[in-house]
Design an enzyme around this catalytic site. Structure first.
Site, PDB file in Angstrom:
ATOM      1  N   ARG A  25      -2.029 -47.564 -56.590  1.00 35.36           N
ATOM      2  CA  ARG A  25      -2.253 -48.327 -55.356  1.00 35.36           C
ATOM      3  C   ARG A  25      -2.006 -47.484 -54.104  1.00 35.36           C
ATOM      4  O   ARG A  25      -1.610 -48.012 -53.063  1.00 35.36           O
ATOM      5  CB  ARG A  25      -1.398 -49.604 -55.343  1.00 35.36           C
ATOM      6  CG  ARG A  25      -1.543 -50.480 -56.575  1.00 35.36           C
ATOM      7  CD  ARG A  25      -2.890 -51.146 -56.676  1.00 35.36           C
ATOM      8  NE  ARG A  25      -3.076 -52.176 -55.672  1.00 35.36           N
ATOM      9  CZ  ARG A  25      -2.805 -53.473 -55.863  1.00 35.36           C
ATOM     10  NH1 ARG A  25      -2.360 -53.891 -57.013  1.00 35.36           N
ATOM     11  NH2 ARG A  25      -3.025 -54.336 -54.915  1.00 35.36           N
ATOM     12  N   ARG A  29      -1.676 -50.890 -48.591  1.00 36.85           N
ATOM     13  CA  ARG A  29      -1.088 -51.585 -47.446  1.00 36.85           C
ATOM     14  C   ARG A  29       0.098 -50.908 -46.790  1.00 36.85           C
ATOM     15  O   ARG A  29       0.584 -51.410 -45.787  1.00 36.85           O
ATOM     16  CB  ARG A  29      -0.671 -52.988 -47.883  1.00 36.85           C
ATOM     17  CG  ARG A  29      -1.834 -53.821 -48.324  1.00 36.85           C
ATOM     18  CD  ARG A  29      -1.371 -54.911 -49.241  1.00 36.85           C
ATOM     19  NE  ARG A  29      -0.797 -54.345 -50.458  1.00 36.85           N
ATOM     20  CZ  ARG A  29      -0.092 -55.014 -51.332  1.00 36.85           C
ATOM     21  NH1 ARG A  29       0.155 -56.277 -51.129  1.00 36.85           N
ATOM     22  NH2 ARG A  29       0.364 -54.432 -52.414  1.00 36.85           N
ATOM     23  N   ARG A  38      -8.208 -53.437 -42.806  1.00 39.88           N
ATOM     24  CA  ARG A  38      -7.997 -54.751 -43.409  1.00 39.88           C
ATOM     25  C   ARG A  38      -8.090 -55.854 -42.365  1.00 39.88           C
ATOM     26  O   ARG A  38      -8.590 -56.946 -42.645  1.00 39.88           O
ATOM     27  CB  ARG A  38      -6.616 -54.791 -44.069  1.00 39.88           C
ATOM     28  CG  ARG A  38      -6.358 -56.103 -44.778  1.00 39.88           C
ATOM     29  CD  ARG A  38      -4.915 -56.247 -45.172  1.00 39.88           C
ATOM     30  NE  ARG A  38      -4.050 -56.265 -44.014  1.00 39.88           N
ATOM     31  CZ  ARG A  38      -2.724 -56.333 -44.043  1.00 39.88           C
ATOM     32  NH1 ARG A  38      -2.117 -56.358 -45.202  1.00 39.88           N
ATOM     33  NH2 ARG A  38      -2.003 -56.356 -42.940  1.00 39.88           N
ATOM     34  N   ASP A  74     -11.125 -53.213 -56.939  1.00 39.18           N
ATOM     35  CA  ASP A  74     -10.155 -54.107 -57.559  1.00 39.18           C
ATOM     36  C   ASP A  74     -10.577 -54.375 -58.991  1.00 39.18           C
ATOM     37  O   ASP A  74     -11.777 -54.314 -59.310  1.00 39.18           O
ATOM     38  CB  ASP A  74     -10.059 -55.425 -56.784  1.00 39.18           C
ATOM     39  CG  ASP A  74      -8.737 -56.125 -57.092  1.00 39.18           C
ATOM     40  OD1 ASP A  74      -7.730 -55.825 -56.426  1.00 39.18           O
ATOM     41  OD2 ASP A  74      -8.705 -56.938 -58.038  1.00 39.18           O
ATOM     42  N   TYR A 151      -6.175 -63.634 -65.319  1.00 36.66           N
ATOM     43  CA  TYR A 151      -6.633 -64.211 -64.045  1.00 36.66           C
ATOM     44  C   TYR A 151      -7.729 -65.241 -64.271  1.00 36.66           C
ATOM     45  O   TYR A 151      -7.758 -66.281 -63.609  1.00 36.66           O
ATOM     46  CB  TYR A 151      -7.117 -63.110 -63.096  1.00 36.66           C
ATOM     47  CG  TYR A 151      -5.979 -62.284 -62.546  1.00 36.66           C
ATOM     48  CD1 TYR A 151      -5.173 -62.776 -61.522  1.00 36.66           C
ATOM     49  CD2 TYR A 151      -5.685 -61.036 -63.069  1.00 36.66           C
ATOM     50  CE1 TYR A 151      -4.110 -62.033 -61.021  1.00 36.66           C
ATOM     51  CE2 TYR A 151      -4.621 -60.284 -62.576  1.00 36.66           C
ATOM     52  CZ  TYR A 151      -3.839 -60.792 -61.554  1.00 36.66           C
ATOM     53  OH  TYR A 151      -2.788 -60.065 -61.076  1.00 36.66           O
TER      54      TYR A 151
HETATM   55  O1  CP3 Z   1      -4.798 -47.641 -56.379  1.00 33.50           O
HETATM   56  C1  CP3 Z   1      -5.469 -47.853 -55.365  1.00 33.50           C
HETATM   57  O2  CP3 Z   1      -5.055 -47.582 -54.249  1.00 33.50           O
HETATM   58  C2  CP3 Z   1      -6.848 -48.443 -55.513  1.00 33.50           C
HETATM   59  C3  CP3 Z   1      -6.868 -49.821 -55.151  1.00 33.50           C
HETATM   60  C4  CP3 Z   1      -6.517 -50.942 -56.079  1.00 33.50           C
HETATM   61  C5  CP3 Z   1      -6.504 -52.274 -55.594  1.00 33.50           C
HETATM   62  N1  CP3 Z   1      -6.311 -53.098 -56.653  1.00 33.50           N
HETATM   63  C6  CP3 Z   1      -6.707 -52.665 -54.198  1.00 33.50           C
HETATM   64  C7  CP3 Z   1      -6.090 -53.918 -53.714  1.00 33.50           C
HETATM   65  C8  CP3 Z   1      -6.253 -50.984 -57.454  1.00 33.50           C
HETATM   66  C9  CP3 Z   1      -6.092 -49.850 -58.455  1.00 33.50           C
HETATM   67  C10 CP3 Z   1      -6.141 -52.368 -57.801  1.00 33.50           C
HETATM   68  C11 CP3 Z   1      -5.940 -52.845 -59.181  1.00 33.50           C
HETATM   69  C12 CP3 Z   1      -5.417 -54.196 -59.377  1.00 33.50           C
HETATM   70  N2  CP3 Z   1      -5.787 -55.340 -58.745  1.00 33.50           N
HETATM   71  C13 CP3 Z   1      -4.479 -54.532 -60.378  1.00 33.50           C
HETATM   72  C14 CP3 Z   1      -3.894 -53.576 -61.369  1.00 33.50           C
HETATM   73  C15 CP3 Z   1      -2.818 -52.763 -60.775  1.00 33.50           C
HETATM   74  C16 CP3 Z   1      -1.531 -53.518 -60.603  1.00 33.50           C
HETATM   75  O3  CP3 Z   1      -1.056 -53.548 -59.466  1.00 33.50           O
HETATM   76  O4  CP3 Z   1      -1.023 -54.034 -61.594  1.00 33.50           O
HETATM   77  C17 CP3 Z   1      -4.248 -55.915 -60.279  1.00 33.50           C
HETATM   78  C18 CP3 Z   1      -3.295 -56.732 -61.126  1.00 33.50           C
HETATM   79  C19 CP3 Z   1      -5.100 -56.422 -59.250  1.00 33.50           C
HETATM   80  C20 CP3 Z   1      -5.257 -57.835 -58.823  1.00 33.50           C
HETATM   81  C21 CP3 Z   1      -4.864 -58.016 -57.418  1.00 33.50           C
HETATM   82  N3  CP3 Z   1      -5.590 -57.542 -56.329  1.00 33.50           N
HETATM   83  C22 CP3 Z   1      -3.747 -58.702 -56.921  1.00 33.50           C
HETATM   84  C23 CP3 Z   1      -2.694 -59.370 -57.777  1.00 33.50           C
HETATM   85  C24 CP3 Z   1      -3.806 -58.651 -55.524  1.00 33.50           C
HETATM   86  C25 CP3 Z   1      -2.898 -59.339 -54.545  1.00 33.50           C
HETATM   87  C26 CP3 Z   1      -1.564 -58.750 -54.514  1.00 33.50           C
HETATM   88  C27 CP3 Z   1      -1.581 -57.461 -53.774  1.00 33.50           C
HETATM   89  O5  CP3 Z   1      -1.313 -56.432 -54.374  1.00 33.50           O
HETATM   90  O6  CP3 Z   1      -1.842 -57.511 -52.561  1.00 33.50           O
HETATM   91  C28 CP3 Z   1      -4.929 -57.876 -55.173  1.00 33.50           C
HETATM   92  C29 CP3 Z   1      -5.373 -57.512 -53.822  1.00 33.50           C
HETATM   93  C30 CP3 Z   1      -5.498 -56.070 -53.530  1.00 33.50           C
HETATM   94  N4  CP3 Z   1      -6.120 -55.152 -54.315  1.00 33.50           N
HETATM   95  C31 CP3 Z   1      -5.032 -55.432 -52.351  1.00 33.50           C
HETATM   96  C32 CP3 Z   1      -5.406 -54.075 -52.464  1.00 33.50           C
HETATM   97  C33 CP3 Z   1      -5.188 -52.984 -51.466  1.00 33.50           C
HETATM   98  C34 CP3 Z   1      -4.281 -56.095 -51.192  1.00 33.50           C
HETATM   99  C35 CP3 Z   1      -5.061 -57.126 -50.460  1.00 33.50           C
HETATM  100  C36 CP3 Z   1      -5.890 -56.604 -49.309  1.00 33.50           C
HETATM  101  O7  CP3 Z   1      -6.022 -55.390 -49.121  1.00 33.50           O
HETATM  102  O8  CP3 Z   1      -6.448 -57.437 -48.569  1.00 33.50           O
END
Ligand code: CP3
Length: 341
Positions: A25, A29, A38, A74, A151
C-alpha cells in the site's frame, strides 16, 4: 533491462549486496500528493483513469524511492468486472449493495472478457512502465479468491467475515462454484497484466487468517495454488497470506517465488515453517513506523539480520497506515539501503 533489479534477483533467490525493499500500500494515504488527488477524484475514477493510476503509482517512487513499484488499483476491480456492484465509500471502505447469498446469486456472476471490463488496468500498466523508464520493476496484484469472496458475500469489510464463512459451510457447492469463477477471472486478469508489462504479481490473501488450517486448504489455498500454477511460467508470483503462518509449509512446496509474512510470525519461525529455501517477504509491524526514526532503523537492521539478507524482500507485515509520517516511511526504506552486513 531494468536498472535496479534487486527485487527480481531476490525473487530468483540470487545472492544480493542488500535485500530489496518496498511497502504494501505504498501508493496511498500517507502521501500528501496522493491526498491531493483523492480530494479531486473519487476512488474508482482514480483506478479507471490510466493517467491518474500511473501518476499515483510513481508518487512513492519519487518521494521515498523503494526498489519496486506496485500498480495503484484495488483487489475489488475483479468482482466489479464479474458483474457484482462495488462502491468505495469515503471513511467507510468497500460497500457491495447486492451481496451474494444464494446459489442463484452465484449463477448470475460472470467470468468476463477481461479486455472489455478491465482494459483500463492494462492501459495503466503500459503508461506506468513508460513513466518508470526501466528504473525499478512494476508489481501487479490481485486478491485471493477467498478474500474476494469475503467481500462479495459480506458486502463490506468485517472483523471476522462470519457471513462469508457461513456461506462456505452452509452452501459449500455454491461457494466452490463462486471461488472457481473468481479463480478463472483472476488467472485471465493476471496473465494479461503480465502481457501488459508487470514484472511480478502478488496475490493478497488478506483474510486467509480467518480460516482454520483445514478450511484454509479447502477454501483458499486450493484456488491460490491454481493461480500460481497458471502464472508461474509467465512471471514470479508472491503470495501474501495475512495470518496464514500455519500454511507456510504447504506454500513453500508450491511454485510461488516468494511468500509474504505478517509481524505475528518471527523471521526465524517463518524460515523454519516455509522449509528454508523460498524467498520470504515482510514483516515489519506497520504501527512500528510510528517509533522514532533511530528505533525504526535499528529494528529494520535486526529484522534483516534475522531473515538473512538473501532470499529476502524487506516489507511491512501488512499495508502502510494512513497516519505514518512520510519521513518515517522514508527512514524505513533508507534503513535497508544503509544495511551493511
Ligand atoms: O499497494 C499499493 O499502494 C497499491 C494500491 C492498493 C490499494 N488497494 C489502493 C487503495 C492495493 C495493493 C490494494 C489492495 C487491497 N484492497 C487489499 C489487499 C491488501 C490489504 O490491505 O489487505 C484489500 C483488502 C483491499 C480492499 C480495500 N480497498 C479496502 C478494505 C479499502 C478501504 C480501507 C482502506 O484501506 O482505505 C480499500 C480502499 C483503498 N484501496 C484505498 C487505497 C489507496 C483508500 C481509499 C481511497 O484512496 O479513497
Amino acid at each position: 533491462m531494468i536498472k535496479n533489479d534487486l527485487f527480481l534477483r531476490a525473487l530468483k533467490g540470487e545472492t544480493v549486496q542488500r535485500p530489496p525493499v518496498w511497502m504494501m500500500r505504498q501508493a496511498g494515504r500517507y502521501l500528501p500528493e496522493f491526498i491531493a488527488l483523492r480530494d479531486k477524484y473519487d476512488f474508482f475514477t482514480r483506478c479507471q483513469t490510466p493517467e491518474l493510476a500511473a501518476e499515483i503509482t510513481v508518487q512513492p517512487i519519487r518521494r521515498i524511492a523503494p526498489d519496486a513499484a506496485i500498480l495503484f488499483s484495488d483487489i475489488l476491480v475483479i468482482p466489479q468486472a464479474m458483474g457484482i456492484d462495488v462502491e468505495m465509500k469515503p471513511n467507510f471502505g468497500p460497500y457491495l449493495p447486492n451481496p451474494i447469498r444464494t446459489i442463484q446469486d452465484v449463477e448470475k456472476v460472470i467470468v468476463p472478457d477481461v479486455h472489455e471490463t478491465l482494459g483500463y488496468v492494462f492501459d495503466a500498466i503500459k503508461l506506468t512502465k513508460e513513466m518508470l523508464n526501466d528504473e525499478v520493476p512494476l508489481i501487479g496484484f490481485a486478491g485471493s479468491p477467498w478474500t474476494i469472496m469475503c467481500y462479495a458475500v459480506e458486502g463490506q469489510g468485517s472483523k471476522s467475515f462470519d457471513k462469508a464463512k457461513g456461506f462456505c459451510f452452509s452452501h459449500p457447492e455454491a461457494a466452490h462454484v463462486l471461488l472457481q469463477k473468481i479463480t478463472d477471472t483472476t488467472i485471465l486478469y493476471l496473465k494479461e497484466k503480465v502481457k501488459s508489462g508487470v514484472d511480478a504479481v502478488q496475490i493478497f490473501d488478506s483474510w486467509g487468517g480467518m480460516l482454520s488450517p483445514v478450511d484454509y486448504q479447502e477454501f483458499s489455498w486450493k484456488y491460490i495454488n491454481q493461480i500460481i500454477e497458471a502464472l508461474a511460467d509467465d512471471a514470479p508470483v508472491i503470495v501474501f497470506g495475512k495470518g496464514c503462518w500455519f500454511a507456510l509449509g504447504e506454500m513453500g512446496k508450491s511454485r510461488a517465488s516468494a511468500l509474504g509474512v505478517d509481524w505475528t510470525c518471527s523471521p526465524r519461525n517463518a524460515r523454519y515453517l516455509s522449509g528454508g529455501n523460498i524467498t520470504l517477504q515482510g514483516n515489519f509491524d506497520p504501527s512500528r513506523l510510528l517509533s522514532p526514526i533511530p528505533v525504526i532503523k535499528k529494528m529494520v537492521h535486526e529484522m534483516i539480520d534475522e531473515f538473512g539478507k538473501d532470499k529476502y524482500i524487506v516489507n511491512l507485515g501488512h499495508g502502510i497506515l494512513p497516519n505514518i509520517p512520510v519521513d518515517h516511511a522514508k527512514a524505513f526504506i533508507d534503513a535497508v539501503k544503509e544495511y551493511n552486513q
